[in-house]
Design a protein around this motif. Structure first.
Motif, PDB file in Angstrom:
ATOM      1  N   LYS A  71       0.835  -1.211   0.000  1.00 46.97           N
ATOM      2  CA  LYS A  71       0.000   0.000   0.000  1.00 46.97           C
ATOM      3  C   LYS A  71       0.860   1.247   0.000  1.00 46.97           C
ATOM      4  O   LYS A  71       0.368   2.341   0.302  1.00 46.97           O
ATOM      5  CB  LYS A  71      -0.934  -0.006   1.211  1.00 46.97           C
ATOM      6  CG  LYS A  71      -1.968  -1.122   1.145  1.00 46.97           C
ATOM      7  CD  LYS A  71      -2.927  -1.064   2.317  1.00 46.97           C
ATOM      8  CE  LYS A  71      -3.949  -2.195   2.217  1.00 46.97           C
ATOM      9  NZ  LYS A  71      -4.877  -2.196   3.363  1.00 46.97           N
ATOM     10  N   GLY A  72       2.120   1.097  -0.342  1.00 50.48           N
ATOM     11  CA  GLY A  72       3.000   2.250  -0.417  1.00 50.48           C
ATOM     12  C   GLY A  72       3.386   2.808   0.930  1.00 50.48           C
ATOM     13  O   GLY A  72       3.866   3.941   1.007  1.00 50.48           O
ATOM     14  N   VAL A  73       3.194   2.011   1.994  1.00 53.36           N
ATOM     15  CA  VAL A  73       3.574   2.485   3.325  1.00 53.36           C
ATOM     16  C   VAL A  73       4.603   1.510   3.890  1.00 53.36           C
ATOM     17  O   VAL A  73       5.786   1.628   3.601  1.00 53.36           O
ATOM     18  CB  VAL A  73       2.361   2.635   4.256  1.00 53.36           C
ATOM     19  CG1 VAL A  73       2.791   3.142   5.623  1.00 53.36           C
ATOM     20  CG2 VAL A  73       1.345   3.591   3.638  1.00 53.36           C
ATOM     21  N   ASP A  74       4.138   0.524   4.674  1.00 56.59           N
ATOM     22  CA  ASP A  74       5.117  -0.393   5.258  1.00 56.59           C
ATOM     23  C   ASP A  74       5.565  -1.440   4.249  1.00 56.59           C
ATOM     24  O   ASP A  74       4.953  -1.608   3.182  1.00 56.59           O
ATOM     25  CB  ASP A  74       4.588  -1.023   6.550  1.00 56.59           C
ATOM     26  CG  ASP A  74       3.277  -1.744   6.361  1.00 56.59           C
ATOM     27  OD1 ASP A  74       2.868  -2.471   7.285  1.00 56.59           O
ATOM     28  OD2 ASP A  74       2.658  -1.582   5.292  1.00 56.59           O
ATOM     29  N   SER A  75       6.649  -2.102   4.599  1.00 57.25           N
ATOM     30  CA  SER A  75       7.274  -3.027   3.658  1.00 57.25           C
ATOM     31  C   SER A  75       7.780  -4.259   4.383  1.00 57.25           C
ATOM     32  O   SER A  75       8.087  -4.216   5.579  1.00 57.25           O
ATOM     33  CB  SER A  75       8.440  -2.333   2.948  1.00 57.25           C
ATOM     34  OG  SER A  75       9.150  -3.230   2.107  1.00 57.25           O
ATOM     35  N   THR A  76       7.851  -5.358   3.638  1.00 59.81           N
ATOM     36  CA  THR A  76       8.387  -6.606   4.167  1.00 59.81           C
ATOM     37  C   THR A  76       9.489  -7.104   3.245  1.00 59.81           C
ATOM     38  O   THR A  76       9.336  -7.084   2.019  1.00 59.81           O
ATOM     39  CB  THR A  76       7.283  -7.680   4.254  1.00 59.81           C
ATOM     40  OG1 THR A  76       6.228  -7.195   5.067  1.00 59.81           O
ATOM     41  CG2 THR A  76       7.831  -8.952   4.873  1.00 59.81           C
ATOM     42  N   LEU A  77      10.575  -7.550   3.824  1.00 54.43           N
ATOM     43  CA  LEU A  77      11.674  -8.179   3.096  1.00 54.43           C
ATOM     44  C   LEU A  77      11.760  -9.625   3.561  1.00 54.43           C
ATOM     45  O   LEU A  77      11.761  -9.888   4.763  1.00 54.43           O
ATOM     46  CB  LEU A  77      12.997  -7.459   3.399  1.00 54.43           C
ATOM     47  CG  LEU A  77      14.258  -8.034   2.747  1.00 54.43           C
ATOM     48  CD1 LEU A  77      14.234  -7.797   1.237  1.00 54.43           C
ATOM     49  CD2 LEU A  77      15.516  -7.393   3.347  1.00 54.43           C
ATOM     50  N   LYS A  78      11.809 -10.537   2.611  1.00 51.70           N
ATOM     51  CA  LYS A  78      11.829 -11.963   2.954  1.00 51.70           C
ATOM     52  C   LYS A  78      13.042 -12.649   2.345  1.00 51.70           C
ATOM     53  O   LYS A  78      13.473 -12.315   1.238  1.00 51.70           O
ATOM     54  CB  LYS A  78      10.568 -12.646   2.440  1.00 51.70           C
ATOM     55  CG  LYS A  78       9.282 -12.124   3.044  1.00 51.70           C
ATOM     56  CD  LYS A  78       8.052 -12.826   2.469  1.00 51.70           C
ATOM     57  CE  LYS A  78       6.770 -12.253   3.038  1.00 51.70           C
ATOM     58  NZ  LYS A  78       5.562 -12.852   2.432  1.00 51.70           N
ATOM     59  N   ILE A  79      13.544 -13.629   3.081  1.00 49.96           N
ATOM     60  CA  ILE A  79      14.613 -14.484   2.569  1.00 49.96           C
ATOM     61  C   ILE A  79      14.131 -15.924   2.711  1.00 49.96           C
ATOM     62  O   ILE A  79      13.700 -16.347   3.770  1.00 49.96           O
ATOM     63  CB  ILE A  79      15.933 -14.326   3.371  1.00 49.96           C
ATOM     64  CG1 ILE A  79      16.332 -12.859   3.491  1.00 49.96           C
ATOM     65  CG2 ILE A  79      17.048 -15.117   2.693  1.00 49.96           C
ATOM     66  CD1 ILE A  79      17.558 -12.618   4.366  1.00 49.96           C
ATOM     67  N   GLN A  80      14.192 -16.656   1.604  1.00 52.32           N
ATOM     68  CA  GLN A  80      13.773 -18.050   1.634  1.00 52.32           C
ATOM     69  C   GLN A  80      14.465 -18.831   0.536  1.00 52.32           C
ATOM     70  O   GLN A  80      14.223 -18.539  -0.657  1.00 52.32           O
ATOM     71  CB  GLN A  80      12.249 -18.147   1.469  1.00 52.32           C
ATOM     72  CG  GLN A  80      11.741 -19.568   1.560  1.00 52.32           C
ATOM     73  CD  GLN A  80      10.227 -19.648   1.648  1.00 52.32           C
ATOM     74  OE1 GLN A  80       9.517 -18.660   1.475  1.00 52.32           O
ATOM     75  NE2 GLN A  80       9.718 -20.835   1.929  1.00 52.32           N
ATOM     76  N   PRO A  81      15.325 -19.784   0.846  1.00 51.85           N
ATOM     77  CA  PRO A  81      15.797 -20.126   2.184  1.00 51.85           C
ATOM     78  C   PRO A  81      17.028 -19.302   2.564  1.00 51.85           C
ATOM     79  O   PRO A  81      17.775 -18.842   1.696  1.00 51.85           O
ATOM     80  CB  PRO A  81      16.186 -21.590   1.993  1.00 51.85           C
ATOM     81  CG  PRO A  81      16.671 -21.645   0.571  1.00 51.85           C
ATOM     82  CD  PRO A  81      15.837 -20.662  -0.189  1.00 51.85           C
TER      83      PRO A  81
END
Lengths: 115, 110
Positions: A71-81
């Protein structure tokens, strides 16, 4: 004014496990950055968002890393695996881009340890 | 390409001065300076833009020499609170993309 918020502050996982980091930028800042900082080094840019659009993800290892800013506000960064070499501090920063080279405000970071 | 900072570390007594240098192999548009204390977020100090200006922040000031592609940060009459690692971030164009140096660790002792 509240600063950039990140969670968790610390994360310890075993290799091959997934992990996710969350960032809430300063209110009103349209630009969000994810950086990785290895021990004894300066931050290295992983991805930059302008609002909800990823405008530079050239440094993001796309085979295992993903990010979103729905939504152009908060963000998530993911690492897998996760791999052993992913151990680092992951910093989120935000700015209000006006004429290009504006100050970036950093969050406290998430220290990731991969065992 | 990452800018080169020097020295890597410096130890000062309160009241002493220090200079931290940041050199780039590329033409620069901007130089950003940050200070990071152990376990904390980097804190913005100042930006210098193309034009050779000098800026000040309390007793911390900086200069930018475009021709030499370098910037220097001056710590004057250092205080205990000045301890931390100082990073320069350099931009070669008029945009957001910064390359950060490896940092200079400053320790100020009473």
């Amino acid at each position: 004014e509240a600063g950039v918020v990140q969670s968790p502050r610390y994360k310890i996982i075993e290799k091959k496990q997934p992990v996710a980091f969350w960032c809430n930028p300063i209110s009103g800042h349209n630009t969000l950055y994810w950086y990785r900082q290895n021990l004894g080094q300066g931050p290295e840019l992983l991805i930059r968002y302008e609002n909800e659009e990823a405008v530079d993800d050239s440094q993001l290892p796309k085979d295992r890393f993903s990010a979103e800013r729905l939504k152009g506000v908060d963000s998530t960064l993911k690492i897998q695996p996760a791999e052993l070499g992913d151990s680092a501090v992951y910093l989120c920063a935000s700015s209000y881009e006006r004429e290009g080279a504006d100050e970036q405000f950093f969050g406290p970071g998430t220290r990731l340890t991969v065992l | 390409q990452q800018p080169v900072q020097s020295p890597q570390a410096v130890i000062l007594r309160e009241g002493e001065d220090a200079v931290i240098n940041c050199s780039s192999s590329k033409a620069l548009y901007s130089v950003h300076w940050y200070r990071q204390k152990h376990g904390e977020a980097p804190v913005f100090l100042m930006i210098l833009l193309k034009g050779g200006e000098q800026k000040g922040h309390e007793k911390i000031s900086a200069s930018f020499n475009e021709k030499k592609q370098q910037s220097s940060l001056y710590l004057t009459a250092s205080q205990l609170s000045y301890s931390g690692t100082y990073f320069c971030g350099t931009g070669s164009t008029n945009d957001y993309k910064l390359s950060f140096g490896a940092g200079t660790t400053v320790t100020v002792r009473a």
